[in-house]
Design a protein around this motif. Structure first.
Motif, PDB file in Angstrom:
ATOM      1  N   TRP A  25     -25.323 -17.795 -24.690  1.00 19.92           N
ATOM      2  CA  TRP A  25     -25.454 -19.235 -24.829  1.00 19.92           C
ATOM      3  C   TRP A  25     -26.033 -19.877 -23.571  1.00 19.92           C
ATOM      4  O   TRP A  25     -26.208 -21.081 -23.509  1.00 19.92           O
ATOM      5  N   PHE A  26     -26.356 -19.083 -22.552  1.00 21.00           N
ATOM      6  CA  PHE A  26     -26.932 -19.631 -21.322  1.00 21.00           C
ATOM      7  C   PHE A  26     -28.336 -20.145 -21.605  1.00 21.00           C
ATOM      8  O   PHE A  26     -29.149 -19.433 -22.185  1.00 21.00           O
ATOM      9  N   PRO A  27     -28.649 -21.366 -21.184  1.00 25.92           N
ATOM     10  CA  PRO A  27     -30.022 -21.834 -21.352  1.00 25.92           C
ATOM     11  C   PRO A  27     -30.939 -21.108 -20.371  1.00 25.92           C
ATOM     12  O   PRO A  27     -30.524 -20.719 -19.295  1.00 25.92           O
ATOM     13  N   THR A  28     -32.145 -20.901 -20.803  1.00 21.82           N
ATOM     14  CA  THR A  28     -33.108 -20.266 -19.920  1.00 21.82           C
ATOM     15  C   THR A  28     -34.012 -21.330 -19.330  1.00 21.82           C
ATOM     16  O   THR A  28     -34.062 -22.457 -19.812  1.00 21.82           O
ATOM     17  N   GLY A  29     -34.700 -20.974 -18.306  1.00 23.70           N
ATOM     18  CA  GLY A  29     -35.645 -21.894 -17.695  1.00 23.70           C
ATOM     19  C   GLY A  29     -35.993 -21.428 -16.294  1.00 23.70           C
ATOM     20  O   GLY A  29     -35.126 -20.956 -15.551  1.00 23.70           O
ATOM     21  N   ASP A  30     -37.261 -21.569 -15.954  1.00 23.74           N
ATOM     22  CA  ASP A  30     -37.736 -21.109 -14.658  1.00 23.74           C
ATOM     23  C   ASP A  30     -37.066 -21.820 -13.494  1.00 23.74           C
ATOM     24  O   ASP A  30     -36.793 -21.209 -12.458  1.00 23.74           O
ATOM     25  N   GLU A  31     -36.794 -23.106 -13.646  1.00 25.18           N
ATOM     26  CA  GLU A  31     -36.212 -23.886 -12.555  1.00 25.18           C
ATOM     27  C   GLU A  31     -34.820 -23.359 -12.178  1.00 25.18           C
ATOM     28  O   GLU A  31     -34.517 -23.144 -10.996  1.00 25.18           O
ATOM     29  N   VAL A  32     -33.972 -23.116 -13.158  1.00 24.16           N
ATOM     30  CA  VAL A  32     -32.627 -22.601 -12.902  1.00 24.16           C
ATOM     31  C   VAL A  32     -32.705 -21.159 -12.409  1.00 24.16           C
ATOM     32  O   VAL A  32     -31.977 -20.761 -11.498  1.00 24.16           O
ATOM     33  N   PHE A  33     -33.609 -20.381 -12.981  1.00 23.44           N
ATOM     34  CA  PHE A  33     -33.773 -18.987 -12.560  1.00 23.44           C
ATOM     35  C   PHE A  33     -34.186 -18.920 -11.085  1.00 23.44           C
ATOM     36  O   PHE A  33     -33.639 -18.130 -10.305  1.00 23.44           O
ATOM     37  N   ALA A  34     -35.119 -19.772 -10.681  1.00 23.08           N
ATOM     38  CA  ALA A  34     -35.559 -19.809  -9.281  1.00 23.08           C
ATOM     39  C   ALA A  34     -34.419 -20.259  -8.367  1.00 23.08           C
ATOM     40  O   ALA A  34     -34.278 -19.754  -7.246  1.00 23.08           O
ATOM     41  N   PHE A  35     -33.592 -21.194  -8.832  1.00 20.94           N
ATOM     42  CA  PHE A  35     -32.423 -21.617  -8.059  1.00 20.94           C
ATOM     43  C   PHE A  35     -31.492 -20.434  -7.805  1.00 20.94           C
ATOM     44  O   PHE A  35     -31.019 -20.212  -6.689  1.00 20.94           O
ATOM     45  N   HIS A  36     -31.210 -19.659  -8.843  1.00 19.27           N
ATOM     46  CA  HIS A  36     -30.346 -18.481  -8.699  1.00 19.27           C
ATOM     47  C   HIS A  36     -30.946 -17.473  -7.713  1.00 19.27           C
ATOM     48  O   HIS A  36     -30.221 -16.868  -6.916  1.00 19.27           O
ATOM     49  N   THR A  37     -32.253 -17.306  -7.743  1.00 19.55           N
ATOM     50  CA  THR A  37     -32.907 -16.381  -6.823  1.00 19.55           C
ATOM     51  C   THR A  37     -32.703 -16.826  -5.384  1.00 19.55           C
ATOM     52  O   THR A  37     -32.367 -16.005  -4.520  1.00 19.55           O
ATOM     53  N   GLU A  38     -32.902 -18.085  -5.103  1.00 16.23           N
ATOM     54  CA  GLU A  38     -32.698 -18.596  -3.741  1.00 16.23           C
ATOM     55  C   GLU A  38     -31.243 -18.449  -3.310  1.00 16.23           C
ATOM     56  O   GLU A  38     -30.959 -18.133  -2.159  1.00 16.23           O
ATOM     57  N   LEU A  39     -30.337 -18.661  -4.233  1.00 16.97           N
ATOM     58  CA  LEU A  39     -28.921 -18.479  -3.947  1.00 16.97           C
ATOM     59  C   LEU A  39     -28.638 -17.026  -3.567  1.00 16.97           C
ATOM     60  O   LEU A  39     -27.961 -16.746  -2.570  1.00 16.97           O
ATOM     61  N   LEU A  40     -29.159 -16.079  -4.331  1.00 15.49           N
ATOM     62  CA  LEU A  40     -28.966 -14.665  -4.017  1.00 15.49           C
ATOM     63  C   LEU A  40     -29.541 -14.320  -2.652  1.00 15.49           C
ATOM     64  O   LEU A  40     -28.954 -13.543  -1.892  1.00 15.49           O
TER      65      LEU A  40
END
Length: 187
Positions: A25-40
């Motif tokens: 049920w997680f929404p996808t999207g490049d903006e959130v994905f890029a946020f997670h990458t920076e967090l990692l």
């Protein structure tokens, strides 16, 4: 001293899995994905429970994921760069480089990691995070709140633990996801 940050995706009603254990049920999207990458990229070590580790290990063990796009390649690189500790009584061995398997959560060992690490630590997995909360080890809590109400499932935050929080940061994404970052007071 490094901080221990609990990071999780949660539904608006506070669940990390639906009642069937699903996370689709997680929404996808490049903006959130890029946020997670920076967090990692900002973290030096991940502390994982078995289930989350097994879900994340594919970012190293399945090269096809990284090959999908520049975004996924960047995410895989950021995930692989950090050390990992997996806490499991059932996992026979780890499948990724730079990963150590521990049979039990040892608060004293995590305190030592915090004291000696030059970069922050991230704890993931609700059960493992609950143990870290109970031991008073969590310094920050970063919730990625998804625009869905599940009505039940696995809670993202521990029950039976009181924590007073100070909001440090918030961010709204175009797809309705909201990031909330809190500092635990008294830590």
């Amino acid at each position: 001293m490094a901080k221990l940050i609990y990071v999780t995706n949660v539904s608006l009603d506070g669940f990390i899995e639906d009642e069937g254990g699903g996370i689709n049920w997680f929404p996808t999207g490049d903006e959130v994905f890029a946020f997670h990458t920076e967090l990692l990229r900002s973290v030096g070590m991940f502390l994982y429970g078995r289930r989350l580790y097994e879900a994340m290990a594919v970012w190293e063990t399945d090269a096809a994921l990284a090959a999908r796009s520049d975004l996924t390649a960047d995410f895989a690189s950021a995930w692989q760069a950090a050390g990992k500790v997996v806490y499991s009584t059932t996992l026979a061995a780890v499948s990724t480089a730079g990963t150590r398997l521990e049979r039990r959560f040892d608060p004293a060992a995590v305190r030592e990691l915090k004291a000696t690490s030059g970069r922050d630590l991230m704890v993931g997995g609700a059960n493992l995070a609950a143990q870290a909360f109970q031991a008073g080890l969590v310094d920050e809590c970063l919730l990625v709140v998804l625009p869905v109400v599940l009505g039940g499932g696995k809670p993202g935050l521990p029950t039976g633990v009181r924590a007073d929080l100070e909001l440090l940061d918030e961010r709204r994404f175009r797809n309705g996801v909201v990031q909330l970052r809190y500092r635990l007071l008294g830590q």
